[in-house]
Write a protein that holds these residues in place. Structure first.
Motif, PDB file in Angstrom:
ATOM      1  N   ALA A 174       5.111  12.279   6.337  1.00 36.79           N
ATOM      2  CA  ALA A 174       3.778  12.418   6.937  1.00 36.79           C
ATOM      3  C   ALA A 174       3.697  11.669   8.265  1.00 36.79           C
ATOM      4  O   ALA A 174       3.102  12.153   9.239  1.00 36.79           O
ATOM      5  N   LEU A 175       4.289  10.484   8.342  1.00 36.39           N
ATOM      6  CA  LEU A 175       4.274   9.705   9.575  1.00 36.39           C
ATOM      7  C   LEU A 175       5.109  10.388  10.657  1.00 36.39           C
ATOM      8  O   LEU A 175       4.680  10.483  11.824  1.00 36.39           O
ATOM      9  N   ARG A 176       6.284  10.874  10.303  1.00 35.30           N
ATOM     10  CA  ARG A 176       7.128  11.551  11.290  1.00 35.30           C
ATOM     11  C   ARG A 176       6.423  12.791  11.840  1.00 35.30           C
ATOM     12  O   ARG A 176       6.474  13.075  13.051  1.00 35.30           O
ATOM     13  N   THR A 177       5.775  13.538  10.959  1.00 37.91           N
ATOM     14  CA  THR A 177       5.057  14.738  11.387  1.00 37.91           C
ATOM     15  C   THR A 177       3.946  14.390  12.374  1.00 37.91           C
ATOM     16  O   THR A 177       3.653  15.167  13.294  1.00 37.91           O
ATOM     17  N   ALA A 178       3.341  13.207  12.199  1.00 42.95           N
ATOM     18  CA  ALA A 178       2.266  12.762  13.086  1.00 42.95           C
ATOM     19  C   ALA A 178       2.780  12.168  14.394  1.00 42.95           C
ATOM     20  O   ALA A 178       1.980  11.786  15.248  1.00 42.95           O
ATOM     21  N   GLY A 179       4.089  12.062  14.552  1.00 42.65           N
ATOM     22  CA  GLY A 179       4.650  11.518  15.779  1.00 42.65           C
ATOM     23  C   GLY A 179       4.898  10.032  15.745  1.00 42.65           C
ATOM     24  O   GLY A 179       5.045   9.399  16.796  1.00 42.65           O
ATOM     25  N   VAL A 180       4.961   9.458  14.540  1.00 40.59           N
ATOM     26  CA  VAL A 180       5.163   8.014  14.372  1.00 40.59           C
ATOM     27  C   VAL A 180       6.564   7.766  13.826  1.00 40.59           C
ATOM     28  O   VAL A 180       7.028   8.482  12.922  1.00 40.59           O
ATOM     29  N   ARG A 181       7.220   6.739  14.345  1.00 40.78           N
ATOM     30  CA  ARG A 181       8.533   6.334  13.843  1.00 40.78           C
ATOM     31  C   ARG A 181       8.321   5.372  12.677  1.00 40.78           C
ATOM     32  O   ARG A 181       7.914   4.226  12.868  1.00 40.78           O
ATOM     33  N   PRO A 182       8.602   5.791  11.436  1.00 42.77           N
ATOM     34  CA  PRO A 182       8.350   4.914  10.291  1.00 42.77           C
ATOM     35  C   PRO A 182       9.484   3.911  10.074  1.00 42.77           C
ATOM     36  O   PRO A 182      10.658   4.267  10.157  1.00 42.77           O
ATOM     37  N   ARG A 183       9.102   2.679   9.805  1.00 42.79           N
ATOM     38  CA  ARG A 183      10.027   1.644   9.358  1.00 42.79           C
ATOM     39  C   ARG A 183       9.454   1.118   8.039  1.00 42.79           C
ATOM     40  O   ARG A 183       8.815   0.081   7.985  1.00 42.79           O
ATOM     41  N   LEU A 184       9.671   1.904   6.989  1.00 46.77           N
ATOM     42  CA  LEU A 184       9.067   1.609   5.696  1.00 46.77           C
ATOM     43  C   LEU A 184      10.042   0.844   4.812  1.00 46.77           C
ATOM     44  O   LEU A 184      11.172   1.283   4.594  1.00 46.77           O
ATOM     45  N   VAL A 185       9.582  -0.285   4.312  1.00 54.60           N
ATOM     46  CA  VAL A 185      10.351  -1.067   3.347  1.00 54.60           C
ATOM     47  C   VAL A 185       9.982  -0.554   1.959  1.00 54.60           C
ATOM     48  O   VAL A 185       8.805  -0.531   1.588  1.00 54.60           O
ATOM     49  N   VAL A 186      10.978  -0.123   1.194  1.00 53.22           N
ATOM     50  CA  VAL A 186      10.725   0.463  -0.118  1.00 53.22           C
ATOM     51  C   VAL A 186      10.746  -0.623  -1.182  1.00 53.22           C
ATOM     52  O   VAL A 186      11.737  -1.357  -1.321  1.00 53.22           O
ATOM     53  N   ASP A 187       9.653  -0.738  -1.915  1.00 55.91           N
ATOM     54  CA  ASP A 187       9.514  -1.717  -2.990  1.00 55.91           C
ATOM     55  C   ASP A 187       9.857  -1.033  -4.313  1.00 55.91           C
ATOM     56  O   ASP A 187       9.211  -0.056  -4.701  1.00 55.91           O
ATOM     57  N   GLU A 188      10.860  -1.532  -4.994  1.00 56.19           N
ATOM     58  CA  GLU A 188      11.307  -0.924  -6.253  1.00 56.19           C
ATOM     59  C   GLU A 188      10.514  -1.421  -7.454  1.00 56.19           C
ATOM     60  O   GLU A 188      10.678  -0.895  -8.562  1.00 56.19           O
ATOM     61  N   GLU A 189       9.653  -2.420  -7.246  1.00 57.69           N
ATOM     62  CA  GLU A 189       8.943  -3.025  -8.373  1.00 57.69           C
ATOM     63  C   GLU A 189       7.474  -2.645  -8.442  1.00 57.69           C
ATOM     64  O   GLU A 189       6.892  -2.620  -9.536  1.00 57.69           O
ATOM     65  N   VAL A 190       6.867  -2.383  -7.301  1.00 57.18           N
ATOM     66  CA  VAL A 190       5.422  -2.141  -7.245  1.00 57.18           C
ATOM     67  C   VAL A 190       5.174  -0.819  -6.528  1.00 57.18           C
ATOM     68  O   VAL A 190       5.833  -0.522  -5.523  1.00 57.18           O
ATOM     69  N   PRO A 191       4.233  -0.008  -7.018  1.00 57.34           N
ATOM     70  CA  PRO A 191       3.974   1.279  -6.360  1.00 57.34           C
ATOM     71  C   PRO A 191       3.218   1.109  -5.039  1.00 57.34           C
ATOM     72  O   PRO A 191       2.684   0.038  -4.734  1.00 57.34           O
ATOM     73  N   THR A 192       3.189   2.182  -4.285  1.00 56.38           N
ATOM     74  CA  THR A 192       2.415   2.228  -3.047  1.00 56.38           C
ATOM     75  C   THR A 192       0.941   1.924  -3.337  1.00 56.38           C
ATOM     76  O   THR A 192       0.418   2.299  -4.382  1.00 56.38           O
ATOM     77  N   GLY A 193       0.290   1.246  -2.411  1.00 58.01           N
ATOM     78  CA  GLY A 193      -1.129   0.982  -2.572  1.00 58.01           C
ATOM     79  C   GLY A 193      -1.915   2.281  -2.689  1.00 58.01           C
ATOM     80  O   GLY A 193      -1.533   3.320  -2.133  1.00 58.01           O
ATOM     81  N   THR A 194      -3.009   2.221  -3.420  1.00 52.58           N
ATOM     82  CA  THR A 194      -3.863   3.393  -3.627  1.00 52.58           C
ATOM     83  C   THR A 194      -5.308   3.013  -3.346  1.00 52.58           C
ATOM     84  O   THR A 194      -5.773   1.946  -3.772  1.00 52.58           O
ATOM     85  N   VAL A 195      -6.009   3.878  -2.628  1.00 52.49           N
ATOM     86  CA  VAL A 195      -7.423   3.661  -2.341  1.00 52.49           C
ATOM     87  C   VAL A 195      -8.206   4.886  -2.802  1.00 52.49           C
ATOM     88  O   VAL A 195      -7.903   6.015  -2.400  1.00 52.49           O
TER      89      VAL A 195
END
Length: 339
Positions: A106-127
């Motif tokens: 989604a970030l790449r499609t929007a024109g953003v270079r993602p530098r995402l650190v993947v957490d293996e213990e906790v899920p992505t935040g949800t709002v």
């Protein structure tokens, strides 16, 4: 700057002075295009947007239109900056393994270079974004991996080729992510790179403590709060009955914060924004009147467009006008990202 086609190719307490602190803000850098990109440190979350028209029926069902969308204040700012013409935008954030690929795409499609650190213990935040018939939103937030951004996730090399660092205020609401944000802020200042901060949430600010937040963002050049956040940070008493600060109160808050930060832009929804530079009197920038569908992410749109315009050489007032235009465009859509 104005919107660009996201599919187009991209090139490579009170805010007054305290004992021991500077008596006034540092001068804002003169307007003119800055060579370099935008680096955003912030939150990447999954938004569950529920739009309903009838009052919520407690204890039973209420009909709603529900969508699952990529979100997060920091990620939204990055996407709007890219949409508003910033050709080089990078985002550092922490996500859970279960949705990392989706968010990265989604970030790449929007024109953003993602530098995402993947957490293996906790899920992505949800709002969970509850959007009523007046398009006003209320958030239920599970920060998930967001606040687990650690100093080890940061590298000074991320500042190479960067002309502006932006920090999402959500990072300042937990010890580990606060330390990471402070590390990035200090590194940027050492290189002479301006830093902007969005306080992000009046509710979380009140819980974390105003003084603690202001101390943590010491050294930032620009503060970009909404009027509720500005009033809280400036020590303006809350309204009784509860409600948004009046125009006079928002102006007072902007002026007080302007004695601490070189540049302050306070957003006020459809009423526009207030800009304070170098401690001068607030300048009102008119808003753009539209019929809103969803106000989620309107402030993020303002911030992204504001930063893109500043990097393009716009004055603070001109950049705020661009921000207001982006905010008006954002509320015509569902969710916090540009289309």
């Amino acid at each position: 700057m104005r919107p660009v086609d996201p599919a187009a190719p991209r090139p490579g307490a009170a805010a007054g002075p305290r004992p021991g602190k500077a008596a006034g803000p540092r001068p804002v850098a003169a307007a003119g295009p800055r060579h370099g990109g935008l680096l955003v440190l912030g939150d990447v979350v999954t938004d569950v947007v529920a739009r309903y028209r009838a009052p919520l029926a407690h204890g039973t069902d209420t009909a709603a239109a529900i969508r699952l969308l990529p979100g997060g204040a920091g990620a939204n700012v990055a996407c709007w900056a890219a949409r508003w013409g910033c050709a080089d935008v990078t985002l550092l954030g922490r996500v859970g393994a279960e949705s990392a690929a989706w968010h990265e795409q989604a970030l790449r499609t929007a024109g953003v270079r993602p530098r995402l650190v993947v957490d293996e213990e906790v899920p992505t935040g949800t709002v969970i974004c509850l959007v009523d018939g007046a398009a006003e939103r209320t958030f239920l937030t599970d920060s998930g991996a967001v606040l687990r951004l650690r100093p080890g996730d940061w590298s000074p090399a991320l500042l190479d080729g960067v002309a502006q660092l932006h920090l999402s205020g959500y990072l300042f609401f937990a010890d580990g992510s606060r330390a990471t944000a402070r590390l990035a802020l200090s590194a940027a200042r050492a290189r002479g790179i301006p830093v902007s901060v969005d306080p992000a949430s009046a509710g979380f600010l009140a819980e974390a403590g105003v003084d603690r937040f202001l101390d943590a963002v010491e050294g930032a050049e620009a503060l970009l709060p909404n009027r509720e956040e500005a009033a809280l940070l400036a020590g303006i008493p809350a309204a009784d009955p509860p409600g948004p600060p009046s125009p006079a109160e928002a102006g007072e808050a902007a002026a007080k914060l302007g004695s601490r930060f070189p540049l302050v832009a306070v957003t006020a929804g459809a009423e526009g924004a207030l800009v304070v530079e170098d401690g001068a009197a607030p300048v009102r920038v008119p808003g753009v009147r539209v019929t809103a569908r969803d106000t989620t992410g309107a402030g993020d749109a303002f911030t992204g467009a504001f930063l893109a315009a500043r990097l393009g050489g716009a004055s603070a007032v001109e950049a705020a006008a661009e921000g207001c235009r982006a905010g008006a465009r954002a509320v015509l859509r569902v969710g916090g990202r540009p289309g």
